[in-house]
Motif scaffolding. Structure first.
Motif, mmCIF file in Angstrom:
data_model
loop_
_atom_site.group_PDB
_atom_site.id
_atom_site.type_symbol
_atom_site.label_atom_id
_atom_site.label_comp_id
_atom_site.label_asym_id
_atom_site.label_seq_id
_atom_site.Cartn_x
_atom_site.Cartn_y
_atom_site.Cartn_z
ATOM 1 N N PHE A 210 0.814 -1.218 0.000
ATOM 2 C CA PHE A 210 0.000 0.000 0.000
ATOM 3 C C PHE A 210 0.850 1.272 0.000
ATOM 4 C CE2 PHE A 210 0.462 -1.232 4.476
ATOM 5 C CZ PHE A 210 0.893 -0.053 5.058
ATOM 6 N N LEU A 211 2.174 1.119 0.100
ATOM 7 C CA LEU A 211 3.065 2.282 0.027
ATOM 8 C C LEU A 211 3.550 2.543 -1.397
ATOM 9 C CD1 LEU A 211 5.281 1.781 3.230
ATOM 10 C CD2 LEU A 211 3.374 3.377 2.907
ATOM 11 N N ASP A 212 3.131 1.722 -2.347
ATOM 12 C CA ASP A 212 3.546 1.877 -3.734
ATOM 13 C C ASP A 212 2.670 2.920 -4.428
ATOM 14 O OD1 ASP A 212 4.321 1.687 -6.349
ATOM 15 O OD2 ASP A 212 4.109 -0.491 -6.482
ATOM 16 N N PRO A 213 3.220 4.105 -4.748
ATOM 17 C CA PRO A 213 2.397 5.156 -5.365
ATOM 18 C C PRO A 213 1.920 4.809 -6.774
ATOM 19 C CG PRO A 213 4.711 5.793 -5.340
ATOM 20 C CD PRO A 213 4.613 4.543 -4.534
ATOM 21 N N SER A 214 2.639 3.929 -7.472
ATOM 22 C CA SER A 214 2.225 3.559 -8.829
ATOM 23 C C SER A 214 1.002 2.656 -8.823
ATOM 24 C CB SER A 214 3.373 2.852 -9.555
ATOM 25 O OG SER A 214 3.691 1.623 -8.918
ATOM 26 N N VAL A 215 0.703 2.060 -7.684
ATOM 27 C CA VAL A 215 -0.463 1.179 -7.560
ATOM 28 C C VAL A 215 -1.608 1.873 -6.837
ATOM 29 C CG1 VAL A 215 -1.320 -0.989 -6.571
ATOM 30 C CG2 VAL A 215 0.969 -0.892 -7.607
ATOM 31 N N GLU A 216 -1.279 2.535 -5.741
ATOM 32 C CA GLU A 216 -2.319 3.132 -4.912
ATOM 33 C C GLU A 216 -2.751 4.514 -5.376
ATOM 34 O OE1 GLU A 216 -3.819 1.394 -2.834
ATOM 35 O OE2 GLU A 216 -2.457 -0.308 -2.716
ATOM 36 N N HIS A 217 -1.847 5.249 -6.030
ATOM 37 C CA HIS A 217 -2.152 6.593 -6.534
ATOM 38 C C HIS A 217 -2.639 7.485 -5.382
ATOM 39 C CE1 HIS A 217 -1.484 4.995 -10.505
ATOM 40 N NE2 HIS A 217 -2.415 4.063 -10.313
ATOM 41 N N ALA A 222 -4.204 9.020 1.423
ATOM 42 C CA ALA A 222 -5.263 8.712 2.387
ATOM 43 C C ALA A 222 -4.778 7.703 3.424
ATOM 44 C CB ALA A 222 -6.484 8.173 1.658
ATOM 45 N N TYR A 223 -4.006 6.699 2.978
ATOM 46 C CA TYR A 223 -3.447 5.719 3.907
ATOM 47 C C TYR A 223 -2.525 6.388 4.920
ATOM 48 C CZ TYR A 223 -5.116 1.703 1.153
ATOM 49 O OH TYR A 223 -5.883 0.763 0.518
ATOM 50 N N ILE A 224 -1.634 7.256 4.421
ATOM 51 C CA ILE A 224 -0.656 7.904 5.301
ATOM 52 C C ILE A 224 -1.352 8.818 6.307
ATOM 53 C CG2 ILE A 224 1.266 9.524 5.372
ATOM 54 C CD1 ILE A 224 2.169 8.402 2.670
ATOM 55 N N ILE A 225 -2.289 9.635 5.830
ATOM 56 C CA ILE A 225 -3.028 10.523 6.731
ATOM 57 C C ILE A 225 -3.855 9.705 7.726
ATOM 58 C CG2 ILE A 225 -4.839 12.269 6.868
ATOM 59 C CD1 ILE A 225 -3.872 13.296 4.139
ATOM 60 N N GLY A 226 -4.464 8.635 7.230
ATOM 61 C CA GLY A 226 -5.269 7.790 8.108
ATOM 62 C C GLY A 226 -4.450 7.154 9.213
ATOM 63 N N MET A 227 -3.250 6.705 8.878
ATOM 64 C CA MET A 227 -2.399 6.096 9.899
ATOM 65 C C MET A 227 -1.930 7.142 10.914
ATOM 66 S SD MET A 227 -0.147 3.121 8.040
ATOM 67 C CE MET A 227 0.428 4.140 6.675
ATOM 68 N N GLY A 228 -1.676 8.377 10.439
ATOM 69 C CA GLY A 228 -1.295 9.434 11.365
ATOM 70 C C GLY A 228 -2.412 9.756 12.344
ATOM 71 N N ILE A 229 -3.637 9.863 11.812
ATOM 72 C CA ILE A 229 -4.792 10.123 12.678
ATOM 73 C C ILE A 229 -5.034 8.939 13.609
ATOM 74 C CG2 ILE A 229 -7.290 10.504 12.712
ATOM 75 C CD1 ILE A 229 -6.972 12.007 10.057
ATOM 76 N N GLY A 230 -4.902 7.728 13.042
ATOM 77 C CA GLY A 230 -5.089 6.538 13.859
ATOM 78 C C GLY A 230 -4.084 6.455 14.994
ATOM 79 N N TYR A 231 -2.849 6.876 14.712
ATOM 80 C CA TYR A 231 -1.823 6.880 15.756
ATOM 81 C C TYR A 231 -2.240 7.789 16.910
ATOM 82 C CZ TYR A 231 2.228 8.667 18.239
ATOM 83 O OH TYR A 231 3.081 9.089 19.226
#
Length: 284
Positions: A210-217, A222-231
């Protein structure tokens, strides 16, 4: 000089390092277990987690010839944190028992080591939960239990890790962590993104798909922000649970562990020597 010392003192206090450090010995006691039982359980967790880490490292290096990527995974890094914490806490607890439950070495060590210990405690109560949630929600697949080794390693690193830290959160007197820890722990968490992309640049693969920008775009952000908020949410929940546990099962003021005074701590460095009596005429 005095002003600098005062600033240093206040900085440590702000990060949860009091003076004297942990005078009631909360880091080495439990409301449910004796110090001896607590030390034995922590030592058991320390041995198991160390054996797991060594086994995974050897297995992957022999089977996949990929030992260099071991330190690229957040799972392995957070598990190493568990190993470090349980070895440190078990040794401190056992020495506390051997000293007659008067004091333990960390109380007399430099304040920077005291800070690193309480910060390590904060990380091991947060990061393993993130690892477990992310793995079972995004990464788990039918291959997770395809072999005995895969099943054992995944259960050990993505399930038992949470059981270990729930033990610390719910069944010991440690914590809660101060709000000031939310910043340095968040920085450590965010720095892992750098590790992930350095791994891609040097070894040619993404540790987590899910850290691959060529796949997730756009979903990557959203994943990174979500994990920050989740933390941040998780930090608040863990702190709240520890606070509630302290209020519900806080040791009684009459508990022997609460009577530890700073004079008792000094026994690590000072030995009283009886002074000889002055001779008088009647002694002749």
């Amino acid at each position: 000089m005095k002003l600098t010392g005062l600033r240093s003192h206040l900085s440590y206090e702000w990060f949860g390092v009091s003076a004297p450090f942990d005078p009631t010995c909360r880091l080495v006691t439990s409301p449910f277990f004796s110090p001896l039982s607590l030390g034995a359980l922590r030592l058991l967790f320390a041995v198991y987690s160390l054996v797991t880490t060594i086994t995974v490292l050897i297995f992957e290096s022999v089977r996949f010839h990929d030992v260099h990527s071991f330190f690229s995974y957040f799972t392995d890094l957070s598990y190493i944190g568990l190993v470090a914490y349980f070895w440190a806490s078990s040794v401190q607890t056992i020495v506390f028992v051997l000293s007659g439950q008067k004091a333990y070495p960390l109380q007399k060590w430099p304040r920077i080591l005291q800070f690193l210990h309480v910060l390590l405690y904060t990380t091991i109560t947060i990061f393993p939960i993130i690892v477990t949630v992310v793995f079972w929600s995004l990464l788990a697949s039918p291959s997770t239990f395809s072999t005995r080794y895969s099943a054992w390693s995944n259960v050990s690193q993505h399930a038992m890790n949470c059981s270990f830290i729930l033990f610390e959160i719910l069944l010991t007197n440690a914590g809660p962590s101060p709000w000031s820890h939310i910043i340095p722990c968040f920085v450590l968490f965010a720095c892992y993104l750098g590790v992930a992309y350095i791994t891609y640049a040097t070894q040619g693969f993404y540790t987590y798909s899910f850290l691959d920008p060529s796949v997730e775009h756009g979903r990557l952000a959203a994943y990174i922000i979500g994990m920050g908020i989740g933390y941040c949410i998780l930090f608040t929940i863990v702190k709240g649970v520890c606070t509630l546990r302290c209020r519900l099962v806080s040791p009684s003021p009459l508990d022997p562990s609460e009577r530890v005074q700073s004079e008792a701590i000094d026994e690590w460095e000072h030995i009283d020597v009886e002074q000889p009596k002055e001779s008088t005429g009647s002694d002749a």
